[in-house]
Design a protein around this motif. Structure first.
Motif, PDB file in Angstrom:
ATOM      1  N   ALA A 122       0.848  -1.204   0.000  1.00 52.10           N
ATOM      2  CA  ALA A 122       0.000   0.000   0.000  1.00 52.10           C
ATOM      3  C   ALA A 122       0.877   1.245   0.000  1.00 52.10           C
ATOM      4  O   ALA A 122       0.748   2.143   0.831  1.00 52.10           O
ATOM      5  N   ILE A 160       2.838   1.339   4.061  1.00 53.76           N
ATOM      6  CA  ILE A 160       2.131   1.228   5.338  1.00 53.76           C
ATOM      7  C   ILE A 160       2.774   0.093   6.113  1.00 53.76           C
ATOM      8  O   ILE A 160       2.930  -1.013   5.590  1.00 53.76           O
ATOM      9  N   THR A 217      -8.831   1.936  -2.955  1.00 53.43           N
ATOM     10  CA  THR A 217      -9.038   1.225  -1.694  1.00 53.43           C
ATOM     11  C   THR A 217      -8.331  -0.114  -1.768  1.00 53.43           C
ATOM     12  O   THR A 217      -8.521  -0.876  -2.713  1.00 53.43           O
ATOM     13  N   THR A 236      -7.910  -2.334   5.946  1.00 56.62           N
ATOM     14  CA  THR A 236      -8.296  -1.546   4.773  1.00 56.62           C
ATOM     15  C   THR A 236      -7.536  -0.227   4.779  1.00 56.62           C
ATOM     16  O   THR A 236      -7.390   0.412   5.821  1.00 56.62           O
ATOM     17  N   ALA A 237      -7.059   0.177   3.615  1.00 58.54           N
ATOM     18  CA  ALA A 237      -6.404   1.475   3.453  1.00 58.54           C
ATOM     19  C   ALA A 237      -6.983   2.152   2.214  1.00 58.54           C
ATOM     20  O   ALA A 237      -7.061   1.530   1.150  1.00 58.54           O
ATOM     21  N   TYR A 239      -6.563   5.595  -0.106  1.00 58.34           N
ATOM     22  CA  TYR A 239      -5.913   6.842  -0.495  1.00 58.34           C
ATOM     23  C   TYR A 239      -6.862   7.618  -1.403  1.00 58.34           C
ATOM     24  O   TYR A 239      -7.475   7.047  -2.317  1.00 58.34           O
ATOM     25  N   LEU A 249      -5.320   9.696   3.671  1.00 57.96           N
ATOM     26  CA  LEU A 249      -5.202   8.260   3.904  1.00 57.96           C
ATOM     27  C   LEU A 249      -6.081   7.875   5.082  1.00 57.96           C
ATOM     28  O   LEU A 249      -5.937   8.432   6.173  1.00 57.96           O
ATOM     29  N   GLU A 250      -6.975   6.916   4.836  1.00 57.55           N
ATOM     30  CA  GLU A 250      -7.847   6.390   5.892  1.00 57.55           C
ATOM     31  C   GLU A 250      -7.534   4.919   6.079  1.00 57.55           C
ATOM     32  O   GLU A 250      -7.672   4.119   5.149  1.00 57.55           O
ATOM     33  N   MET A 251      -7.107   4.556   7.284  1.00 55.49           N
ATOM     34  CA  MET A 251      -6.750   3.174   7.590  1.00 55.49           C
ATOM     35  C   MET A 251      -7.707   2.615   8.632  1.00 55.49           C
ATOM     36  O   MET A 251      -8.032   3.294   9.612  1.00 55.49           O
ATOM     37  N   GLN A 266       2.116   5.298   8.205  1.00 51.82           N
ATOM     38  CA  GLN A 266       2.481   5.559   6.816  1.00 51.82           C
ATOM     39  C   GLN A 266       3.923   6.056   6.811  1.00 51.82           C
ATOM     40  O   GLN A 266       4.267   6.991   7.518  1.00 51.82           O
ATOM     41  N   THR A 426      -6.466   8.036  10.579  1.00 45.36           N
ATOM     42  CA  THR A 426      -6.595   8.878   9.384  1.00 45.36           C
ATOM     43  C   THR A 426      -5.476   9.907   9.358  1.00 45.36           C
ATOM     44  O   THR A 426      -5.103  10.471  10.390  1.00 45.36           O
TER      45      THR A 426
END
Length: 434
Positions: A122, A160, A217, A236-237, A239, A249-251, A266, A426
Motif C-alpha cells: 500500500a 504502510i 481502496t 483496509t487502506a 488513499y 489516507l484512511e486506515m 504511513q 486517518t
C-alpha cells in the motif's frame, strides 16, 4: 409357497483403504454369485384345493436383472453434478477461490497533484506537487520498478507498516495471560511488524476510482500467527486526492477472533525540494509535541516522558532540521507526544514542513497520539527513481502512530484492539506554496 433363498451380497474394501470421495463416485463392486443355486423349499399348502403357482427364476435372467439395476444406478450417480460445482445453499457465498492479487502501480490525478500508489505494501511510490513556479516535482523517495518493494530491499519507502509500527522490545508481549513471541528482524527487537510486515505483502485492490475525486481502496487479510501476532485481522487502506492539493489516507483494521495489538503507520520519506535534490537538512520543521518518549540504547522507550523545551528536540516553533542534528547521536528517530492543538475535520495538526528552495509547504493532520520523526539516518547509497542515489538524510519521515512498545508499557495509550472494536487511523497531507 416356495421361497427363494440366496446369499446376501456385501461390499468389501481392501484392508486399510479409504472410503471413496463423494466428488469421485466409484463403480459398485459386483461380487461373484455363489455356485449353489437358488433352491426350492416346500411348505404345507394352506388349502388343499389351492393350486400354487411356482415361479422359478433361472440364473441367467437374474444376472440380466442385476446388471440392469447396476447400469441404472451408475447412470444416476455419474450424471449428478459434482459436489464442487453444485450451487451453495447460500447464494452469496463465494465458492470459487480468487487468484492472488497482482502487483502494480495505480495513478491518482486530480489535475493539481498526481500520486502513484502500488498495492505492494500500500505504498506511495511517487507524488508530484507544484513548486513556487508551478513546476511539478516528485517529493517522495522511491523506485521506478516494483522489484525493490517485492524483494524487501526497500527501506520502508512510502509504505504502510504494521501489524504494529515501530519497535516492540525483545519481540515479546503478554496479552490475556498468554506470552507471544514475534519475529526479531531488528535485533534484539521487532520492527514494523517483523520480517514480512504489511509493507511486504500484496494488497487487494477493491476499488479504483479515477473520477473528480480519485481514490484507491486496498485490503489485506492478516492471518492468526503471522509474524507471531495473535488473531485474524482485516485491514483496509484508502488513499484519495481531495479537490485541493491534499492526499488523504484512511486506515481501518478489525480483529476477527482475538484481541491483538494494532498500530499502523504511513512511512513516506519526504523531500519537498524533490526526491533527487540531496538532503533535507535545510528544511524547516514544526512539530506540535512538547514531549518525547526517550529511548534506551536499542531505541526502546524507557516509559518516561521528557519535555523538549531547551533541547535539540524542540520543534514547537519552526526550526531548521540540520541546525541541531549533530547534538542528537545518529540523528532524529524519536516519538513525539502530540499536544491537543488546532483541529481540522476531526484531525489535529501534527507538523509543518517547509522547503526554502521550492517554497513547498506540507502540513500533516492526524488522529493518532504520537508521531515518529526520522531523518533517514540509515539511508546510504540507495539507487532510486531516475537513477538518483539517496544518501543519509535524503528524506524525512513523520509517521503518526501509537507509541513504540506501547503493548509493554501500561502508562502508554493502549494499542490493543478487541473483537467487536475497530482500529481507525486517518492522515491528511496538505500541500501549499509559501
Amino acid at each position: 409357497m416356495e421361497q427363494l433363498l440366496g446369499a446376501q451380497q456385501q461390499r468389501q474394501q481392501p484392508h486399510g483403504s479409504l472410503s471413496p470421495s463423494p466428488r469421485t463416485p466409484t463403480r459398485p463392486h459386483l461380487q461373484h454369485i455363489p455356485s449353489n443355486r437358488f433352491r426350492d423349499h416346500h411348505h404345507p399348502q394352506p388349502h388343499a384345493g389351492l393350486r400354487i403357482l411356482r415361479i422359478t427364476i433361472t440364473p441367467p435372467f437374474f444376472l440380466l436383472l442385476l446388471a440392469a439395476v447396476y447400469l441404472l444406478a451408475s447412470f444416476t450417480i455419474l450424471s449428478a453434478p459434482a459436489a464442487s460445482l453444485r450451487p451453495a445453499s447460500n447464494p452469496n457465498r463465494l465458492i470459487v477461490p480468487m487468484p492472488p492479487p497482482s502487483p502494480g502501480f495505480f495513478d491518482l490525478d486530480n489535475g493539481r497533484i498526481l500520486a502513484r500508489i502500488s498495492n505492494v505494501g500500500a505504498t506511495v511510490t511517487s507524488l508530484l506537487v507544484p513548486d513556487k513556479n508551478g513546476v511539478l516535482g516528485d517529493v517522495v523517495l522511491g523506485f521506478d520498478s516494483l522489484d525493490p518493494y517485492l524483494n524487501g530491499t526497500s527501506p520502508y519507502f512510502g509504505c504502510i507498516v504494521g501489524r504494529v509500527a515501530n519497535r516492540i522490545k525483545d519481540g515479546k508481549f503478554t496479552l490475556n495471560g498468554v506470552q507471544h513471541s514475534l519475529s526479531i528482524n531488528s535485533p534484539p527487537n521487532t520492527l514494523h511488524g517483523g520480517f514480512k510486515g504489511f509493507d511486504k505483502v500484496i494488497w487487494e485492490v477493491t476499488e479504483y476510482n479515477k473520477g473528480k475525486t480519485p481514490s484507491i481502496t486496498l485490503k489485506y487479510y492478516s492471518k492468526d500467527g503471522e509474524e507471531g501476532f495473535p488473531g485474524n485481522v482485516s485491514v483496509t487502506a484508502r488513499y484519495s486526492l481531495l479537490s485541493s492539493m491534499a492526499l488523504k489516507l484512511e486506515m481501518e483494521a478489525v480483529p476477527l477472533n482475538k484481541a491483538t495489538p494494532i498500530s499502523l503507520a504511513q512511512h513516506t520519506y519526504w523531500n519537498l525540494a524533490g526526491h533527487s535534490s540531496g538532503d533535507v537538512l535545510a528544511h524547516s520543521l514544526q512539530i506540535q509535541g512538547s514531549q518525547i518518549t526517550p529511548v534506551d540504547e536499542t531505541s526502546i522507550p524507557t516509559g518516561e516522558f521528557m519535555p523538549v523545551s531547551g533541547t535539540p528536540f524542540d520543534f514547537l516553533t519552526e526550526n531548521e532540521i540540520g541546525g541541531r542534528i549533530d547534538q542528537v547521536p545518529g540523528g532524529y528517530d524519536h516519538n513525539y507526544v502530540l499536544d491537543s492543538g488546532e483541529v481540522r475535520s476531526g484531525l489535529q495538526h501534527v507538523a509543518k514542513v517547509t522547503d526554502p528552495s521550492s517554497l513547498r509547504v506540507l502540513n500533516i493532520w492526524s488522529d493518532a497520539p504520537g508521531v515518529q520523526f526520522y531523518t533517514g539516518n540509515f539511508v546510504n547509497g540507495v539507487l532510486g527513481k531516475g537513477g538518483a542515489v539517496y544518501g543519509k538524510h535524503a528524506g524525512l519521515c513523520l509517521e503518526t502512530q501509537g507509541f513504540p512498545n506501547a503493548v509493554n508499557q501500561p502508562n502508554f495509550p493502549s494499542v490493543v484492539v478487541h473483537p467487536g472494536e475497530k482500529y481507525i487511523h486517518t492522515m491528511l497531507f496538505d500541500f501549499s506554496i509559501k
